[in-house]
Design a protein around this motif. Structure first.
Motif, PDB file in Angstrom:
ATOM      1  N   GLY A 129       0.816  -1.203   0.000  1.00  0.00           N
ATOM      2  CA  GLY A 129       0.000   0.000   0.000  1.00  0.00           C
ATOM      3  C   GLY A 129       0.855   1.259   0.000  1.00  0.00           C
ATOM      4  N   GLU A 130       0.345   2.311  -0.610  1.00  0.00           N
ATOM      5  CA  GLU A 130       1.056   3.582  -0.685  1.00  0.00           C
ATOM      6  C   GLU A 130       0.442   4.582   0.294  1.00  0.00           C
ATOM      7  N   GLY A 131       1.298   5.361   0.924  1.00  0.00           N
ATOM      8  CA  GLY A 131       0.826   6.462   1.749  1.00  0.00           C
ATOM      9  C   GLY A 131       0.365   6.095   3.136  1.00  0.00           C
ATOM     10  N   ARG A 132       0.468   4.840   3.522  1.00  0.00           N
ATOM     11  CA  ARG A 132       0.025   4.445   4.852  1.00  0.00           C
ATOM     12  C   ARG A 132       0.782   3.208   5.317  1.00  0.00           C
ATOM     13  N   MET A 133       1.081   3.189   6.608  1.00  0.00           N
ATOM     14  CA  MET A 133       1.657   2.008   7.222  1.00  0.00           C
ATOM     15  C   MET A 133       0.540   1.057   7.629  1.00  0.00           C
ATOM     16  N   ASP A 134       0.902  -0.169   7.901  1.00  0.00           N
ATOM     17  CA  ASP A 134      -0.017  -1.087   8.549  1.00  0.00           C
ATOM     18  C   ASP A 134      -0.269  -0.576   9.971  1.00  0.00           C
ATOM     19  N   VAL A 135      -1.498  -0.724  10.457  1.00  0.00           N
ATOM     20  CA  VAL A 135      -1.854  -0.217  11.785  1.00  0.00           C
ATOM     21  C   VAL A 135      -0.933  -0.800  12.862  1.00  0.00           C
ATOM     22  N   ALA A 136      -0.694  -2.090  12.809  1.00  0.00           N
ATOM     23  CA  ALA A 136       0.185  -2.719  13.791  1.00  0.00           C
ATOM     24  C   ALA A 136       1.630  -2.287  13.605  1.00  0.00           C
ATOM     25  N   GLN A 137       2.012  -2.023  12.355  1.00  0.00           N
ATOM     26  CA  GLN A 137       3.355  -1.513  12.071  1.00  0.00           C
ATOM     27  C   GLN A 137       3.591  -0.192  12.791  1.00  0.00           C
ATOM     28  N   LEU A 138       2.621   0.716  12.680  1.00  0.00           N
ATOM     29  CA  LEU A 138       2.771   2.016  13.331  1.00  0.00           C
ATOM     30  C   LEU A 138       2.851   1.856  14.840  1.00  0.00           C
ATOM     31  N   ALA A 139       2.061   0.944  15.406  1.00  0.00           N
ATOM     32  CA  ALA A 139       2.111   0.722  16.854  1.00  0.00           C
ATOM     33  C   ALA A 139       3.493   0.231  17.272  1.00  0.00           C
ATOM     34  N   ALA A 140       4.073  -0.692  16.501  1.00  0.00           N
ATOM     35  CA  ALA A 140       5.414  -1.194  16.810  1.00  0.00           C
ATOM     36  C   ALA A 140       6.444  -0.080  16.698  1.00  0.00           C
ATOM     37  N   LEU A 141       6.292   0.760  15.679  1.00  0.00           N
ATOM     38  CA  LEU A 141       7.217   1.883  15.510  1.00  0.00           C
ATOM     39  C   LEU A 141       7.074   2.874  16.654  1.00  0.00           C
ATOM     40  N   ALA A 142       5.842   3.182  17.039  1.00  0.00           N
ATOM     41  CA  ALA A 142       5.610   4.167  18.096  1.00  0.00           C
ATOM     42  C   ALA A 142       6.237   3.738  19.417  1.00  0.00           C
ATOM     43  N   ARG A 143       6.288   2.435  19.658  1.00  0.00           N
ATOM     44  CA  ARG A 143       6.920   1.950  20.890  1.00  0.00           C
ATOM     45  C   ARG A 143       8.436   2.184  20.885  1.00  0.00           C
ATOM     46  N   LEU A 144       9.004   2.353  19.717  1.00  0.00           N
ATOM     47  CA  LEU A 144      10.422   2.712  19.613  1.00  0.00           C
ATOM     48  C   LEU A 144      10.614   4.226  19.610  1.00  0.00           C
ATOM     49  N   LEU A 145       9.638   4.939  19.083  1.00  0.00           N
ATOM     50  CA  LEU A 145       9.736   6.399  19.008  1.00  0.00           C
ATOM     51  C   LEU A 145       9.570   7.056  20.375  1.00  0.00           C
ATOM     52  N   SER A 146       8.702   6.498  21.199  1.00  0.00           N
ATOM     53  CA  SER A 146       8.386   7.122  22.490  1.00  0.00           C
ATOM     54  C   SER A 146       9.608   7.358  23.365  1.00  0.00           C
ATOM     55  N   PRO A 147      10.495   6.365  23.561  1.00  0.00           N
ATOM     56  CA  PRO A 147      11.664   6.619  24.407  1.00  0.00           C
ATOM     57  C   PRO A 147      12.754   7.435  23.721  1.00  0.00           C
ATOM     58  N   ALA A 148      12.556   7.743  22.428  1.00  0.00           N
ATOM     59  CA  ALA A 148      13.574   8.490  21.678  1.00  0.00           C
ATOM     60  C   ALA A 148      13.275   9.983  21.635  1.00  0.00           C
ATOM     61  N   THR A 149      12.384  10.447  22.515  1.00  0.00           N
ATOM     62  CA  THR A 149      12.058  11.874  22.590  1.00  0.00           C
ATOM     63  C   THR A 149      11.832  12.266  24.042  1.00  0.00           C
ATOM     64  N   THR A 150      12.085  13.527  24.348  1.00  0.00           N
ATOM     65  CA  THR A 150      11.806  14.030  25.695  1.00  0.00           C
ATOM     66  C   THR A 150      10.342  14.416  25.858  1.00  0.00           C
ATOM     67  N   THR A 151       9.603  14.388  24.748  1.00  0.00           N
ATOM     68  CA  THR A 151       8.177  14.758  24.778  1.00  0.00           C
ATOM     69  C   THR A 151       7.323  13.643  24.164  1.00  0.00           C
ATOM     70  N   PRO A 152       7.319  12.459  24.750  1.00  0.00           N
ATOM     71  CA  PRO A 152       6.576  11.345  24.147  1.00  0.00           C
ATOM     72  C   PRO A 152       5.065  11.543  24.125  1.00  0.00           C
ATOM     73  N   HIS A 153       4.549  12.383  25.033  1.00  0.00           N
ATOM     74  CA  HIS A 153       3.106  12.615  25.101  1.00  0.00           C
ATOM     75  C   HIS A 153       2.680  13.878  24.352  1.00  0.00           C
ATOM     76  N   HIS A 154       3.627  14.594  23.808  1.00  0.00           N
ATOM     77  CA  HIS A 154       3.325  15.860  23.150  1.00  0.00           C
ATOM     78  C   HIS A 154       3.954  15.855  21.761  1.00  0.00           C
ATOM     79  N   GLY A 155       3.113  15.853  20.749  1.00  0.00           N
ATOM     80  CA  GLY A 155       3.619  15.838  19.385  1.00  0.00           C
ATOM     81  C   GLY A 155       2.521  16.195  18.402  1.00  0.00           C
ATOM     82  N   TYR A 156       2.800  15.971  17.133  1.00  0.00           N
ATOM     83  CA  TYR A 156       1.899  16.404  16.067  1.00  0.00           C
ATOM     84  C   TYR A 156       1.787  15.328  15.004  1.00  0.00           C
ATOM     85  N   ALA A 157       0.592  15.244  14.400  1.00  0.00           N
ATOM     86  CA  ALA A 157       0.338  14.300  13.315  1.00  0.00           C
ATOM     87  C   ALA A 157      -0.382  15.036  12.201  1.00  0.00           C
TER      88      ALA A 157
END
Length: 333
Positions: A129-157
């Protein structure tokens, strides 16, 4: 996840993407420059085959009878996700960071089609698919992104404004509906209905269904009229609706239930993932360009290494300035 009318938090992106689209900088018309490292996450593909019989031959138009008989047989179809690496092995091509799907499956001429390609052992490979990740893919990625920022609860989409039905627009009401009757039950094709409709309107001096003076009216979308008419995050190539959403908002695969841009009637598995997202401290940025069959993450070397090592993601480190256009795969020529 709330809509944000003030799009200024995204101004920094505009300063770090290229304004002109060229093959040499295609990645950076949508992905910001200046990060220590980049990763490319490959969207999953799928393959399918009938049980106990082969697929009918292609192209469809030349073998209509075979496809009709195939449909009448109501075959059981086996379907499974497949990685790019598995596909490359099947087609004896090479997987690498700048691989393109059409090259992986050996479809070198885009006009010949590469969305569905037959492979060995009866499998048909459907493009990612183009333009979108798999829903579970994004969840797995987000679990890696959260500890890689000082603002895990504050961001933009950011979500691209052009998805059908997402925002309201000025347009005409749905096309006309005509009720017709016939004494002949065998006459029901579209051409006959159109002929009878024209015959009905012939003696009339006014066609209420086809008023050329009809004015466009506001057609509501999934999102509110306030959002539909509100400001956009304007980048050189795309315009996005902006929402508040930290990385932690996506760590569970149920995140579509809270996303205002996802219809309650839409299957969770097909939910649109953000096209661009970043934390308030700008430690990383994730870009799922609408025309790319992969997602690019820019961030620290540590984050990129963790993404590429994650068992839930098919990802490879990507060089800055990579060519991700359909013809950018220089390896699988």
């Amino acid at each position: 996840m709330d809509w944000i009318a003030d799009t200024s938090p995204g101004d920094w992106l505009r300063e770090r993407v290229d304004t002109a689209w060229t093959d040499a900088s295609a990645m950076h018309t949508v992905v910001p420059r200046g990060f220590p490292a980049y990763a490319r996450i490959f969207h999953p593909a799928s393959r399918s085959r009938p049980v106990g019989q082969p697929w009918p031959p292609l192209p469809y138009d030349d073998h209509a009878r075979a496809w009709a008989a195939f449909g009448r047989s109501q075959p059981q179809i086996d379907t499974e996700n497949v990685t790019w690496a598995q596909t490359a092995t099947t087609f004896e091509t090479r997987m690498h960071p700048e691989a393109q799907w059409n090259r992986i499956v050996g479809a070198h001429d885009p006009e010949q089609g590469w969305q569905q390609v037959r492979g060995p052992e009866g499998w048909q490979y459907d493009a990612p698919g183009e333009g979108r990740m798999d829903v579970a893919q994004l969840a797995a990625l987000a679990r890696l992104l959260s500890p890689a920022t000082t603002t895990p609860h504050h961001g933009y989409a950011g979500v691209w404004e052009g998805y059908g039905g997402l925002v309201g627009f000025m347009g005409e009401t749905p096309s006309r509906a005509v009720l017709t009757f016939s004494a002949d039950p065998t006459v029901d094709d579209d051409a006959s209905l159109q002929d009878r409709h024209r015959a009905m309107l012939g003696p009339s001096t006014r066609d209420p269904f086809n008023n050329v003076f009809r004015k466009p009216t506001w057609q509501p979308g999934l999102l509110s009229d306030e959002i539909s008419r509100g400001p956009r995050l304007e980048l050189p190539q795309r315009s996005y609706l902006l929402f508040s959403a930290g990385a932690t908002a996506f760590t569970d695969a149920s995140w579509p239930d809270l996303a205002p841009w996802v219809s309650p009637d839409e299957a969770r598995a097909w939910a649109q993932t953000p096209n661009v997202m970043w934390p308030a401290d700008r430690a990383w940025v994730v870009v799922s360009e609408i025309d790319f069959d992969s997602t690019v993450v820019a961030g620290s070397a540590e984050l990129i290494a963790a993404i590429c090592a994650s068992p839930g993601l098919e990802a490879l480190p990507l060089r800055e300035g990579a060519d991700l256009t359909w013809d950018g795969d220089e390896v699988n020529r």
